[in-house]
Every structure is written in C-alpha cells, then in structure tokens.
Design a protein around this motif. Structure first.
Motif, PDB file in Angstrom:
ATOM      1  N   PRO A 307      75.842  67.042  47.307  1.00 36.17           N
ATOM      2  CA  PRO A 307      75.443  65.626  47.285  1.00 36.17           C
ATOM      3  C   PRO A 307      74.850  65.485  48.404  1.00 36.17           C
ATOM      4  N   ARG A 308      74.052  64.297  48.441  1.00 32.73           N
ATOM      5  CA  ARG A 308      73.269  63.819  49.863  1.00 32.73           C
ATOM      6  C   ARG A 308      74.224  63.073  50.668  1.00 32.73           C
ATOM      7  N   GLU A 309      75.305  62.625  50.102  1.00 29.56           N
ATOM      8  CA  GLU A 309      76.536  61.850  50.733  1.00 29.56           C
ATOM      9  C   GLU A 309      77.330  62.881  51.566  1.00 29.56           C
ATOM     10  N   ALA A 508      68.350  57.388  55.686  1.00 34.11           N
ATOM     11  CA  ALA A 508      69.414  58.099  56.206  1.00 34.11           C
ATOM     12  C   ALA A 508      69.673  57.625  57.592  1.00 34.11           C
ATOM     13  N   GLY A 509      69.008  57.576  58.501  1.00 35.11           N
ATOM     14  CA  GLY A 509      69.275  57.279  59.852  1.00 35.11           C
ATOM     15  C   GLY A 509      69.306  58.503  60.544  1.00 35.11           C
ATOM     16  N   ILE A 510      69.170  59.825  60.160  1.00 36.18           N
ATOM     17  CA  ILE A 510      69.247  61.216  60.645  1.00 36.18           C
ATOM     18  C   ILE A 510      68.121  61.815  60.001  1.00 36.18           C
ATOM     19  N   VAL A 511      67.384  62.609  60.826  1.00 36.01           N
ATOM     20  CA  VAL A 511      66.167  63.481  60.152  1.00 36.01           C
ATOM     21  C   VAL A 511      66.921  64.610  59.543  1.00 36.01           C
ATOM     22  N   LYS A 512      66.352  64.700  58.471  1.00 40.50           N
ATOM     23  CA  LYS A 512      66.780  66.170  57.617  1.00 40.50           C
ATOM     24  C   LYS A 512      65.834  66.534  56.964  1.00 40.50           C
ATOM     25  N   LEU A 631      64.139  56.116  63.827  1.00 40.53           N
ATOM     26  CA  LEU A 631      64.326  54.719  64.225  1.00 40.53           C
ATOM     27  C   LEU A 631      63.925  53.624  62.728  1.00 40.53           C
ATOM     28  N   ARG A 632      64.719  52.607  62.610  1.00 37.75           N
ATOM     29  CA  ARG A 632      64.586  51.774  61.460  1.00 37.75           C
ATOM     30  C   ARG A 632      63.912  50.634  62.077  1.00 37.75           C
ATOM     31  N   GLY A 633      63.145  49.872  61.367  1.00 35.25           N
ATOM     32  CA  GLY A 633      62.865  48.289  61.687  1.00 35.25           C
ATOM     33  C   GLY A 633      61.493  48.145  62.742  1.00 35.25           C
ATOM     34  N   GLN A 634      61.424  47.043  63.129  1.00 39.65           N
ATOM     35  CA  GLN A 634      60.166  46.646  63.742  1.00 39.65           C
ATOM     36  C   GLN A 634      60.301  47.405  65.316  1.00 39.65           C
ATOM     37  N   GLY A 703      57.551  71.407  80.365  1.00 39.85           N
ATOM     38  CA  GLY A 703      58.103  71.879  81.609  1.00 39.85           C
ATOM     39  C   GLY A 703      56.942  72.716  82.422  1.00 39.85           C
ATOM     40  N   ALA A 704      57.116  72.598  83.845  1.00 39.46           N
ATOM     41  CA  ALA A 704      56.169  72.999  84.805  1.00 39.46           C
ATOM     42  C   ALA A 704      56.081  74.563  84.371  1.00 39.46           C
ATOM     43  N   ASN A 705      56.924  75.299  83.918  1.00 38.86           N
ATOM     44  CA  ASN A 705      56.702  76.467  83.706  1.00 38.86           C
ATOM     45  C   ASN A 705      56.205  76.972  82.045  1.00 38.86           C
ATOM     46  N   GLY A 706      55.810  75.777  81.372  1.00 41.42           N
ATOM     47  CA  GLY A 706      55.299  76.009  80.251  1.00 41.42           C
ATOM     48  C   GLY A 706      56.104  75.803  79.120  1.00 41.42           C
ATOM     49  N   ILE A 707      57.328  75.700  79.162  1.00 40.63           N
ATOM     50  CA  ILE A 707      58.323  75.638  78.135  1.00 40.63           C
ATOM     51  C   ILE A 707      58.135  74.321  77.385  1.00 40.63           C
ATOM     52  N   THR A 708      58.110  74.288  76.309  1.00 42.50           N
ATOM     53  CA  THR A 708      58.173  73.049  75.286  1.00 42.50           C
ATOM     54  C   THR A 708      59.288  72.848  74.768  1.00 42.50           C
ATOM     55  N   VAL A 709      59.664  71.578  74.979  1.00 41.07           N
ATOM     56  CA  VAL A 709      60.897  71.073  74.143  1.00 41.07           C
ATOM     57  C   VAL A 709      60.701  70.107  73.319  1.00 41.07           C
ATOM     58  N   ARG A 710      60.489  70.182  72.026  1.00 43.33           N
ATOM     59  CA  ARG A 710      60.029  69.216  71.036  1.00 43.33           C
ATOM     60  C   ARG A 710      60.917  69.006  70.166  1.00 43.33           C
ATOM     61  N   ILE A 711      61.128  67.361  70.011  1.00 46.15           N
ATOM     62  CA  ILE A 711      61.838  67.008  68.576  1.00 46.15           C
ATOM     63  C   ILE A 711      61.125  66.112  67.880  1.00 46.15           C
ATOM     64  N   PRO A 712      61.382  66.103  66.623  1.00 45.89           N
ATOM     65  CA  PRO A 712      60.888  65.081  65.815  1.00 45.89           C
ATOM     66  C   PRO A 712      61.407  63.632  65.798  1.00 45.89           C
ATOM     67  N   LEU A 713      60.367  62.929  65.601  1.00 46.05           N
ATOM     68  CA  LEU A 713      60.490  61.339  65.938  1.00 46.05           C
ATOM     69  C   LEU A 713      59.945  60.756  64.393  1.00 46.05           C
ATOM     70  N   VAL A 714      61.031  59.912  63.722  1.00 49.80           N
ATOM     71  CA  VAL A 714      60.436  59.201  62.429  1.00 49.80           C
ATOM     72  C   VAL A 714      60.768  57.916  62.828  1.00 49.80           C
ATOM     73  N   ILE A 715      59.794  57.261  62.483  1.00 52.87           N
ATOM     74  CA  ILE A 715      60.204  55.603  62.215  1.00 52.87           C
ATOM     75  C   ILE A 715      59.704  55.293  60.822  1.00 52.87           C
ATOM     76  N   ALA A 716      60.933  54.806  60.079  1.00 55.03           N
ATOM     77  CA  ALA A 716      61.119  54.421  59.035  1.00 55.03           C
ATOM     78  C   ALA A 716      61.227  53.083  58.704  1.00 55.03           C
ATOM     79  N   ARG A 717      60.428  52.240  57.711  1.00 49.90           N
ATOM     80  CA  ARG A 717      60.522  51.093  57.498  1.00 49.90           C
ATOM     81  C   ARG A 717      61.951  50.569  56.995  1.00 49.90           C
TER      82      ARG A 717
END
Length: 717
Positions: A307-309, A508-512, A631-634, A703-717
């Motif tokens: 289940p999703r819960e 849900a408040g958490i990116v999945k 993120l939720r809301g305005q 990073g200055a050495n070229g390493i990319t540290v990327r995370i997803p960002l979701v803004i939901a109504r």
C-alpha cells in the motif's frame, strides 16, 4: 513425515488462516491504513506492533538478549488482554510485535491497549513483476567481474533455484563475510549442504500464507517454485563470467551487478493452486525482515508490492535500517501511487531502455526493423503468412495466431512464418512454427508499437503494426522471393519511464520513487522451464529495477563504511536525470549510476532517531534530511545538511534549474566544506503562487572538481 506435516510440526503452535485484507489502528500513527469493518466473531491473522523499536535500534545498558526478553514480556502483557493466546510469530529485532489469530472484537481490544501502536490484518501482496506492454530492452546486466566482496544481500522473495552456475561457490568471492549469523534451514528437497560460500543463508516462512493455501507442486523449503526470486537474486549478485546459452543460441556472458556479494534467501512468497492467489503474506514478510536483520545482512531487497501508506512491513524495514541494513524496495507496477513511501526505504521505479534489434531485408523492397534477441539470422528464405498455411482441419484464425498444431508443416517447412500477436503467449507461437518445421518467425502486431525481445524457439523478429503491414503487403506481392532475417545490434533509444511503473504521490510530502533503473526484459537466471532445458529468462517489473539497486548498494558498502542513508544519498545525488520533461514523481533523482555513486562528493545523511519521530507524527516530512525536497503551499523554507565524504576540502556552488512556475533561492549560494565536515543550507520558495498542481526541478551543488550533487525539488499545490 509428510511435507505438510513437517511444516505444521515446525511452526506448532500455529493457527493457519486465509490471508485477508484490512487494518485497525491504535490512533498513534498518522501513517496507518484505514480499517475495514469486520464481524466480531470472524477470526483472522493480525499483525500487532508495539510502541518503541526492536533490538536493532536499542542502545541502552542491557544485553541484546535481555532487551529481547523485555520485549517478549511487554508482548505477553498485551496478549493477556485477549486471553494470552499464543502468537504465530514474534518479532524482537526489526520490530517489537507479533502475529496472532484474533476475532474482530479481540482485534479492537488490542488496538485500544496502552503501548500498542498498530493492529493490522494479515494480507497477501503481489510480487512486483509485470507483463509489461512496453518496448523492452534485452541486455545482459552488470558487465562487471568485481564488486560486493564481503557483503551479504538478503533477498525476500519466492526462494532460489540453487543449481544455477550464477550461485556456485566460485573462487574470488573473498573471505567469508564478518558479522553474518544466518543459517541454511534444512527442509524437504533442501539439505543444509545446498548452501555454499556464495549462498550463505536460506530460510522460509509460510505460516502467514498458510500451507493449506500453497500449491501441491510447491516446495516447502527455500527452493524457488515461481522463478521470480531466482531472477532477482541473480540480477543483484549473480556470479560473473557465466555463459548464457538458450535453445542453441549463445548470448555472451552474464554478471550480476555485485558478482562478489553473497546471498541470503528468505522465502516468503508462495504459489497457490489459483495463480491469481499467488503472493506474499504480510506476516511472513515481516518475519523475513526481522530474521534477515537479526542475521546481519548488509543489503535487503524487497521486490513486493504494497500500500502507499506506511504499514507494518515498512515499520519493520525501518528496524532493518536501524540495524545498519540498506533497503531497496520495488515501487510497484500499476497506475496507483508508489508502494514503500517511507523515507528510510530506497524505492525504485523502472525505465525502458535499449532494445536488441533485428531487421528483415526484402529484395527490391524496404528493410524493416524490430525487436529480436537471437544472435543468428535466417535466410535467404521465403516468407509465408500463417493464415495461408492452415493445417487440414484447423481454422484460419487459429493459423493466423499460430496456435499449436494449426500450421501445415508441408507448407511451413524451411520458411519464415508471419504470425499475428494475441490470445496466446508470444513464445508459444514460435514453438508452433518450430514444430511445423519453420525456420523463423515474424511476430506481427495487429495494433500499436509495443515490441518485445523474447527467447524464441526459432529466430524471431517482432514488428510494430505499421511495419508488419508493410511486410504483409510485400509478401502478397512477392510470394516466391526470398528474404533475409538478421540481428542488428542494439537500438539507441534513450531510457524513459515505463508506462506501468508506479508514480509518487505529489501530496505525500516526500518525493518518491527515489531512483529508476531498467525494468523491462532484464535477463536473469531461472529454474528450468517445464517444457525445455532453458535456464535463463527475461523478467519485467520494478522488481528487476530494485534488484539492480540492491547490487549497486552492495558494491558501495563493500568499498565504503557508509551508513544506509549515506549509501542511499550517494545513489540519488549521482543519478542521471532522464531526457525530456519527466517529473520527479516519476523518476525521483533519475537513473542510478553505480560508478558515479562511488565518488558522490557530498551526502545527505540522516540520524536514524529522526525517522522514529516522523513515524510518531512529531516532525513533518520536510524537516527530514532527505536527498530530495517537496514543498507544499505558496511559500516556505526547508533546511538540508550535506557532509563531505571526499578526501579534500572543496568549494561548491548552488544552482536551481528546471522549475517553470516558481522562484527558489538557496542560502548560502556557495560553501567551502572540509573532509568530514557538515554544512547546513536553506531552500526557500519565493513564489509566486500558481494554480499548477506540480512544478519539478533540481537543486544542484557543483563542485570545483566537477562533481555534481543533484537532488529533485518538487513544489506541489
């Protein structure tokens, strides 16, 4: 002793019951599933969770055995409220709880008892395999000969077929893993000698599913009856350099993702007389999680829907993570929201990737291409439409579909036969062509573009409907002309999300999901087919995807002394976003890349007590130090912490990209961070408010050495 009597004696006292769905809550968790009405005198198996963690999270003065005794005493006190009935299972490591047979009235009494966090009715979950109507890839996974040395991957699934060479005790596995305490449970058809230095543990759990509900052909042992568990285990950690030969075709050599890792098998999924009732009882799953955690596995794979819960299974998975176990779980294969939405689980969705291709060259005509797994071609040979060569007494429509026995062998011999897709299995059609002495098959879609590269009995090219129409027209115009069917390597299609891969809940408040990996036609070892000596097969579903992430985690845990949350972060922040406008609720961080994850630069590590506070509803999801943000809301601000796991001090600058409807600021915009140092930053949604339901982008530290540290960002109504 009979097979069924053996199990009953092993689990006595055990009350076996049909697995049923529903739950009752004690009102202490905001994440529990809703209850289903039940008659007071209806008896069923229930999963009861008590407050507080199991022994895996205990850090007090007592010895582990003494703490477990305290947990059992607390369990007995709650059981006294319903007459001190004997539980079917007890859990004291990953969870503090038990499974017990109760009436509906008794379940409500227990749910109201002080110290009871959740009462949930036993249910049967499906394995996360999919029929998959997508165009599929058919490559050999892994491609490496090393990785995972000293690590044990626990696989909770349908068991294992131990006779495959991918599970043999081969040189190069390294010293025996330290800290693993599992065993090889002896059973009928499974002596202890079945295990070896590769397969270091094997257990099985059936009391929740019920032996009376198991197919008579099933083995009440860790032996795999379904094939799913064998495929998952081989994808995650199958030995390297194993030759793949199917029906006379040699397709190269095989390697699991972590070929030097060891395997511990926990069979909790069973076949029933009715295939629609196959599955994994939640009581057996929780018991397998509890046992694997106590045994000391390093990685745990759960390719089972849910289940999703956040339910009892996910609560047990938290106990596994608290026991220093990395957990990968399948997101599921349906249009609903992703299963295993808990922030401590690495939830894996599926992509469709490159495909083995073939082509049909028609003299003075076009060349059409489609899916083809065979490495050998056919021709020159004439082509015949199946409906034109019906066997005496066979219906034309049966011949058109290449049903077994429907083709005239005198007309099919030595020819490539065009068979329409539908009504029976694709491989059954090529078997019918072979039995009629045909040398090749063109599998023609009647509708759509979905094609699949399967192991066929004769070389087979699977064509989309439009290309199949071209072939039919050409054959009718050139019935005596020979053609050539030949392999054409791999296609170059970029990975995309599978249509059946479950998406995350934008509210849900958490990116999945967290990451994606290929999930269509992934090759794995398989128990022998009933009608052939085939030892390999393709599998589709987020189960195959989760298995790959389990292997990747094993490789990382073998190289680094990182926590499960740090490993999860490394896999997510180094992932490659998919091409196109793909929201994070479909792809998470993107396609995981084990090599890049080995040098992630920064990790988002989380202290495990925070997950407990979240589970109790004391802190919101946004405050967890996840390698993702929703993120939720305005407007709003969240904080995150990053730790330098590199060997040098490094400068990083922040960038926000991909959002279409919002402005977001990262403070500070640049940091200098020393090895082992942790820095805090803030992410603020500046607005403006828009009516769009979902806006998806990325927060990246470069990073200055070229390493990319990327995370997803979701803004939901």
């Amino acid at each position: 002793m009979s097979r069924r009597a053996f199990v009953r004696s092993r689990w006595r006292p055990v009350i076996l019951c049909a697995a049923l769905v529903g739950s009752l809550t004690a009102g202490l968790s905001p994440h529990a599933a809703a209850a289903r009405p039940q008659l007071d005198d209806e008896r069923a198996l229930y999963l009861v969770t008590l407050d507080g963690p199991g022994a895996s999270a205990y850090a007090g003065p007592l010895a582990a055995s003494a703490y477990r005794s305290q947990l059992v005493d607390a369990q007995d006190r709650t059981l006294a409220a319903v007459g001190s009935v004997l539980p079917v299972y007890r859990w004291t490591t990953a969870l503090n709880g038990y499974a017990v047979s109760l009436t509906g009235a008794e379940a409500r009494v227990l749910a109201a008892e002080p110290g009871v966090a959740l009462v949930e009715r036993n249910s049967v979950r499906k394995l996360a395999s999919a029929a998959g109507s997508d165009t599929v890839s058919a490559g050999l996974p892994g491609g490496t000969t090393r990785g995972g040395k000293g690590v044990v991957i626990g696989v909770i699934d349908s068991g294992i077929w131990p006779d495959s060479p991918v599970f043999a005790a081969v040189p190069g596995l390294g010293p025996a893993p330290r800290g693993f305490q599992g065993s090889c449970d002896e059973a009928e058809e499974w002596p202890q000698s079945t295990c070896n230095s590769k397969l270091v543990g094997a257990r099985w759990f059936v009391a929740g599913f019920g032996t009376d509900n198991v197919s008579s052909a099933s083995s009440l042992s860790p032996r795999d009856d379904d094939g799913h568990g064998t495929q998952v285990a081989s994808i995650a950690a199958g030995n390297a350099g194993v030759t793949v030969r199917v029906r006379g075709q040699q397709l190269g050599t095989y390697s699991g993702v972590a070929p030097q890792a060891r395997l511990a098998i926990y069979k909790a999924c069973w076949t029933a007389p009715d295939p629609d009732k196959d599955g994994c009882a939640s009581a057996d799953l929780v018991t397998a999680i509890d046992r694997a955690t106590a045994d000391g596995v390093d990685v745990l794979n759960l390719s089972v829907a849910g289940p999703r819960e956040i339910d009892t299974v996910d609560r047990a998975l938290l106990g596994a993570v608290e026991g220093d176990v990395f957990v990968a779980a399948a997101a599921g294969n349906d249009s609903g929201y992703a299963a295993h939405s808990a922030p401590w689980v690495t939830t894996v969705a599926a992509t469709v990737g490159r495909q083995r291709r073939g082509e049909l060259a028609m003299p003075d005509g076009p060349t059409v291409a489609g899916a083809m797994v065979s490495g050998s071609g056919v021709g020159p040979a004439r082509v015949v439409l199946a409906e034109d060569i019906a066997a005496p007494g066979a219906r034309t429509n049966a011949a058109r579909l290449c049903r077994p026995g429907s083709l005239d062998a005198a007309a099919a011999a030595g020819r490539i036969v065009v068979c329409d897709r539908g009504e029976i299995g694709r491989i059954d059609k090529s078997r019918a062509v072979q039995l009629a002495d045909g040398v090749g098959m063109i599998l023609a879609n009647v509708h759509g573009v979905s094609t699949a590269a399967d192991f066929h009995d004769v070389p087979t090219l699977h064509l989309a409907a439009a290309d199949a129409d071209v072939v039919r027209d050409w054959v009718r115009a050139n019935p005596e002309t020979a053609v050539t069917l030949r392999p054409a390597g791999f296609g170059s299609d970029a990975p995309r999300i599978s249509s059946w891969s479950a998406r995350g809940n934008p509210r849900a408040g958490i990116v999945k999901p967290d990451v994606v990996t290929p999930g269509s036609a992934v090759l794995g070892a398989s128990p022998p087919a009933t009608d052939s000596d085939r030892r390999w097969n393709f599998t589709a579903g987020t189960s195959a995807s989760a298995a790959q992430v389990s292997g990747q985690a094993a490789v990382l845990r073998a190289k680094h002394r990182w926590s499960p949350t740090a490993v999860r972060s490394a896999l997510m922040t180094s992932a490659a976003p998919l091409v196109g406008d793909v929201p994070a609720t479909a792809q998470g961080s993107g396609r995981s890349q084990a090599l890049r994850a080995n040098r992630p630069g920064l990790v988002y590590d989380e202290k495990l007590p925070a997950y407990r506070r979240y589970l109790r509803g004391e802190v919101p999801a946004a405050t967890l130090n996840q390698p993702s943000i929703m993120l939720r809301g305005q407007r709003g601000t969240v904080t995150r912490k990053v730790t330098n796991v590199g060997t040098k001090a490094m400068y990083y600058s922040a960038h926000v990209v991909g959002l279409e409807h919002h402005q977001v600021r990262v403070t500070p915009a640049a940091i200098r961070i020393a090895p082992g140092e942790t820095r805090t930053f803030r992410v603020t949604n500046l607005g403006p408010y828009t009516p769009h339901a979902l806006d998806s982008g990325w927060v990246t530290w470069l990073g200055a050495n070229g390493i990319t540290v990327r995370i997803p960002l979701v803004i939901a109504r």
